[in-house]
Design a protein around this motif. Structure first.
Motif, PDB file in Angstrom:
ATOM      1  N   ALA A 202      -5.806   2.022 -32.488  1.00 43.35           N
ATOM      2  CA  ALA A 202      -4.763   3.016 -32.461  1.00 43.35           C
ATOM      3  C   ALA A 202      -4.083   3.223 -30.941  1.00 43.35           C
ATOM      4  CB  ALA A 202      -5.391   4.516 -32.540  1.00 43.35           C
ATOM      5  N   TYR A 203      -4.769   2.829 -29.938  1.00 43.80           N
ATOM      6  CA  TYR A 203      -4.317   2.797 -28.715  1.00 43.80           C
ATOM      7  C   TYR A 203      -3.413   1.505 -28.614  1.00 43.80           C
ATOM      8  CZ  TYR A 203      -4.707   2.969 -23.419  1.00 43.80           C
ATOM      9  OH  TYR A 203      -4.431   3.392 -22.332  1.00 43.80           O
ATOM     10  N   PHE A 204      -3.841   0.246 -29.097  1.00 44.02           N
ATOM     11  CA  PHE A 204      -2.822  -0.973 -29.038  1.00 44.02           C
ATOM     12  C   PHE A 204      -1.602  -0.598 -29.684  1.00 44.02           C
ATOM     13  CE2 PHE A 204      -1.484  -5.003 -30.511  1.00 44.02           C
ATOM     14  CZ  PHE A 204      -1.821  -6.005 -29.222  1.00 44.02           C
ATOM     15  N   CYS A 205      -1.669  -0.185 -30.929  1.00 44.30           N
ATOM     16  CA  CYS A 205      -0.510   0.165 -31.818  1.00 44.30           C
ATOM     17  C   CYS A 205       0.449   1.126 -31.270  1.00 44.30           C
ATOM     18  CB  CYS A 205      -0.780   0.718 -33.369  1.00 44.30           C
ATOM     19  SG  CYS A 205      -1.713  -0.460 -34.274  1.00 44.30           S
ATOM     20  N   GLN A 206      -0.295   2.161 -30.501  1.00 46.87           N
ATOM     21  CA  GLN A 206       0.494   3.167 -29.687  1.00 46.87           C
ATOM     22  C   GLN A 206       1.318   2.633 -28.425  1.00 46.87           C
ATOM     23  OE1 GLN A 206      -1.639   7.164 -28.792  1.00 46.87           O
ATOM     24  NE2 GLN A 206      -1.240   6.242 -26.665  1.00 46.87           N
ATOM     25  N   HIS A 207       0.397   1.679 -27.979  1.00 48.06           N
ATOM     26  CA  HIS A 207       1.252   1.047 -26.416  1.00 48.06           C
ATOM     27  C   HIS A 207       2.357   0.242 -27.103  1.00 48.06           C
ATOM     28  CE1 HIS A 207       1.208  -0.352 -22.521  1.00 48.06           C
ATOM     29  NE2 HIS A 207       1.316  -1.622 -23.206  1.00 48.06           N
ATOM     30  N   PHE A 208       2.258  -0.705 -28.138  1.00 50.80           N
ATOM     31  CA  PHE A 208       3.303  -1.593 -28.609  1.00 50.80           C
ATOM     32  C   PHE A 208       4.085  -1.155 -29.720  1.00 50.80           C
ATOM     33  CE2 PHE A 208       0.201  -4.337 -26.524  1.00 50.80           C
ATOM     34  CZ  PHE A 208       0.896  -5.024 -25.745  1.00 50.80           C
ATOM     35  N   VAL A 209       4.160   0.438 -29.750  1.00 50.64           N
ATOM     36  CA  VAL A 209       5.206   1.091 -30.708  1.00 50.64           C
ATOM     37  C   VAL A 209       6.468   0.335 -30.706  1.00 50.64           C
ATOM     38  CG1 VAL A 209       5.875   2.870 -29.242  1.00 50.64           C
ATOM     39  CG2 VAL A 209       5.899   3.284 -31.690  1.00 50.64           C
ATOM     40  N   GLY A 210       6.961   0.176 -31.884  1.00 46.50           N
ATOM     41  CA  GLY A 210       8.332  -0.567 -32.020  1.00 46.50           C
ATOM     42  C   GLY A 210       8.358  -2.013 -31.790  1.00 46.50           C
ATOM     43  N   SER A 211       7.017  -2.426 -31.872  1.00 47.63           N
ATOM     44  CA  SER A 211       6.767  -4.008 -31.785  1.00 47.63           C
ATOM     45  C   SER A 211       6.116  -4.374 -33.057  1.00 47.63           C
ATOM     46  CB  SER A 211       6.011  -4.505 -30.808  1.00 47.63           C
ATOM     47  OG  SER A 211       6.701  -4.432 -29.529  1.00 47.63           O
ATOM     48  N   ARG A 212       6.074  -5.427 -33.799  1.00 52.56           N
ATOM     49  CA  ARG A 212       5.335  -5.731 -34.860  1.00 52.56           C
ATOM     50  C   ARG A 212       3.737  -6.134 -34.295  1.00 52.56           C
ATOM     51  NH1 ARG A 212       4.752 -10.420 -38.558  1.00 52.56           N
ATOM     52  NH2 ARG A 212       5.962 -11.914 -37.115  1.00 52.56           N
ATOM     53  N   VAL A 213       2.960  -5.484 -35.024  1.00 51.86           N
ATOM     54  CA  VAL A 213       1.593  -5.989 -34.756  1.00 51.86           C
ATOM     55  C   VAL A 213       0.961  -6.877 -35.818  1.00 51.86           C
ATOM     56  CG1 VAL A 213      -0.685  -5.090 -34.342  1.00 51.86           C
ATOM     57  CG2 VAL A 213       1.327  -3.959 -33.353  1.00 51.86           C
ATOM     58  N   ILE A 214       0.456  -7.939 -35.551  1.00 50.27           N
ATOM     59  CA  ILE A 214       0.090  -8.999 -36.404  1.00 50.27           C
ATOM     60  C   ILE A 214      -1.723  -8.771 -36.207  1.00 50.27           C
ATOM     61  CG2 ILE A 214      -0.432 -11.375 -36.975  1.00 50.27           C
ATOM     62  CD1 ILE A 214       2.168 -11.886 -35.720  1.00 50.27           C
ATOM     63  N   PHE A 215      -2.321  -8.539 -37.724  1.00 50.84           N
ATOM     64  CA  PHE A 215      -3.666  -8.383 -37.797  1.00 50.84           C
ATOM     65  C   PHE A 215      -4.141  -9.880 -38.054  1.00 50.84           C
ATOM     66  CE2 PHE A 215      -7.356  -8.287 -40.641  1.00 50.84           C
ATOM     67  CZ  PHE A 215      -8.348  -7.533 -39.979  1.00 50.84           C
ATOM     68  N   LEU A 216      -5.183 -10.528 -37.112  1.00 49.47           N
ATOM     69  CA  LEU A 216      -5.739 -11.619 -37.275  1.00 49.47           C
ATOM     70  C   LEU A 216      -7.066 -11.691 -38.044  1.00 49.47           C
ATOM     71  CD1 LEU A 216      -4.653 -13.279 -33.908  1.00 49.47           C
ATOM     72  CD2 LEU A 216      -3.242 -13.563 -36.148  1.00 49.47           C
ATOM     73  N   ASP A 217      -7.818 -10.749 -37.638  1.00 51.10           N
ATOM     74  CA  ASP A 217      -9.378 -11.021 -38.022  1.00 51.10           C
ATOM     75  C   ASP A 217      -9.975  -9.661 -37.459  1.00 51.10           C
ATOM     76  OD1 ASP A 217     -11.390 -11.535 -39.687  1.00 51.10           O
ATOM     77  OD2 ASP A 217     -11.862 -13.784 -38.615  1.00 51.10           O
ATOM     78  N   GLU A 218     -11.117  -9.620 -38.384  1.00 52.91           N
ATOM     79  CA  GLU A 218     -11.946  -8.419 -37.498  1.00 52.91           C
ATOM     80  C   GLU A 218     -13.377  -9.141 -37.063  1.00 52.91           C
ATOM     81  OE1 GLU A 218     -12.556  -5.082 -36.161  1.00 52.91           O
ATOM     82  OE2 GLU A 218     -11.165  -4.688 -37.754  1.00 52.91           O
ATOM     83  N   ALA A 219     -13.374  -9.430 -35.922  1.00 57.32           N
ATOM     84  CA  ALA A 219     -14.337 -10.087 -35.147  1.00 57.32           C
ATOM     85  C   ALA A 219     -15.622  -9.249 -34.656  1.00 57.32           C
ATOM     86  CB  ALA A 219     -14.069 -10.915 -34.239  1.00 57.32           C
ATOM     87  N   SER A 220     -16.748  -9.816 -34.260  1.00 65.11           N
ATOM     88  CA  SER A 220     -17.960  -8.999 -34.005  1.00 65.11           C
ATOM     89  C   SER A 220     -17.565  -8.374 -32.487  1.00 65.11           C
ATOM     90  CB  SER A 220     -19.162 -10.027 -33.811  1.00 65.11           C
ATOM     91  OG  SER A 220     -18.697 -10.842 -32.679  1.00 65.11           O
TER      92      SER A 220
END
Length: 314
Positions: A202-220
């Motif tokens: 949520a913090y990442f998407c909130q900070h980069f609002v307006g940019s495209r966010v790419i989900f790569l993987d869910e790591a440990s």
């Protein structure tokens, strides 16, 4: 039990091979030798002033905004079992908490209140402070605490990293219940780790609002996320993505193509960019080529020619 706990800690401090046996005992040694603490201390717990707490909340406003929904939701899940939820700064100061009204006095007497200071340097081995010290999720269950005054609680914690990959705080669930055994605490641990990831996303998407966010993987170690601009140049990366892809602040300062950082073997070309624009225009126009051509400021014939050229190059 108090005397036994102090003896256990002191014996661990004097054992030459203790640090290699247990991460908890290694933290006990840090608490005593590095921080200069005494496990038998009974003094009043540290709290910051209301003014200082207000300043900290203002400084962490984006972090708090990104975390509040998750704090509310996890509180609903654990409060009925007598647990409290807290969000802390990277220094171990409780910025916000969620505690049932019936348990407020109990948590207050344990020092688990807003403004409470739970760094390892002040409280020795504890869920919040040791989690932040080691930057990893962990559980400190009752007698694993350094101070004897804290052995009545169990703390379940996970660190949270900001959109630039830096440690920003921790989410904590604490139980003051005597009937909460290791199995129950481990189950809550899964909720806490997932809550920390949700806050980070949520913090990442909130900070980069307006940019495209790419989900790569869910790591440990967390969710691997990249933020890219309109040209698909990477302008942000979560901590997990930084670690796996070896992305540095210098690389973010001089943006590189996402495909290059991800390691795709696809090469970029003007045709790729052109076809991306054409597909986007068609999608926006609902598949109507005439309308899409008008949006791009070209004739229908030119639009079809460029679309056919792109297909022949694929």
């Amino acid at each position: 039990m108090t005397a036994n706990h102090v003896d256990t800690v002191l014996n661990a401090l004097h054992s030459p091979d203790t640090a290699g046996l247990s991460a908890v005992k290694a933290s006990w040694i840090r608490s005593a030798l590095y921080h200069g603490l005494d496990p038998a201390t009974k003094g009043q717990r540290e709290r910051v002033s209301e003014g200082r707490l207000s300043e900290l909340r203002d400084a962490h406003a984006p972090f708090l905004s990104a975390a509040r929904t998750t704090l509310d939701e996890i509180s609903v899940l654990v409060s009925r079992s007598g647990c409290g939820v807290a969000l802390t700064s990277a220094e171990g100061i409780v910025l916000e908490s969620r505690v049932a009204a019936s348990d407020r006095d109990l948590f207050s007497s344990s020092g688990l209140v807003e403004g409470g200071q739970w760094s390892e340097a002040l409280e020795g081995t504890n869920g919040i402070g040791t989690c932040l010290q080691e930057a990893r999720p962990l559980i400190i269950h009752k007698g694993q605490h350094f101070y004897q005054r804290n052995i009545g609680i169990s703390c379940i914690d996970a660190p949270i990293f900001d959109p630039h990959g830096r440690l920003v705080g921790a989410i904590d669930v604490t139980s003051c219940r005597a009937d909460h055994g290791p199995a129950m605490i481990e189950m809550i641990g899964g909720l806490v780790r997932e809550a920390a990831r949700r806050v980070e996303r949520a913090y990442f998407c909130q900070h980069f609002v307006g940019s495209r966010v790419i989900f790569l993987d869910e790591a440990s170690i967390g969710t691997e996320l990249l933020a890219v601009d309109a040209d698909d140049l990477v302008i942000g990366a979560s901590r997990a993505a930084r670690i796996r892809l070896e992305i540095t602040d210098q690389m973010i300062a001089r943006p590189q193509p996402a495909v290059q950082l991800i390691g795709s073997d696809q090469s970029l070309s003007f045709d790729d960019s052109q076809q991306r624009v054409i597909r986007q225009a068609l999608a926006k126009a609902g598949g109507n080529a005439t309308k899409a051509a008008r949006q791009l400021g070209v004739s229908r014939a030119t639009f079809y020619r460029r679309m056919r050229h792109g297909r022949s190059c694929q």
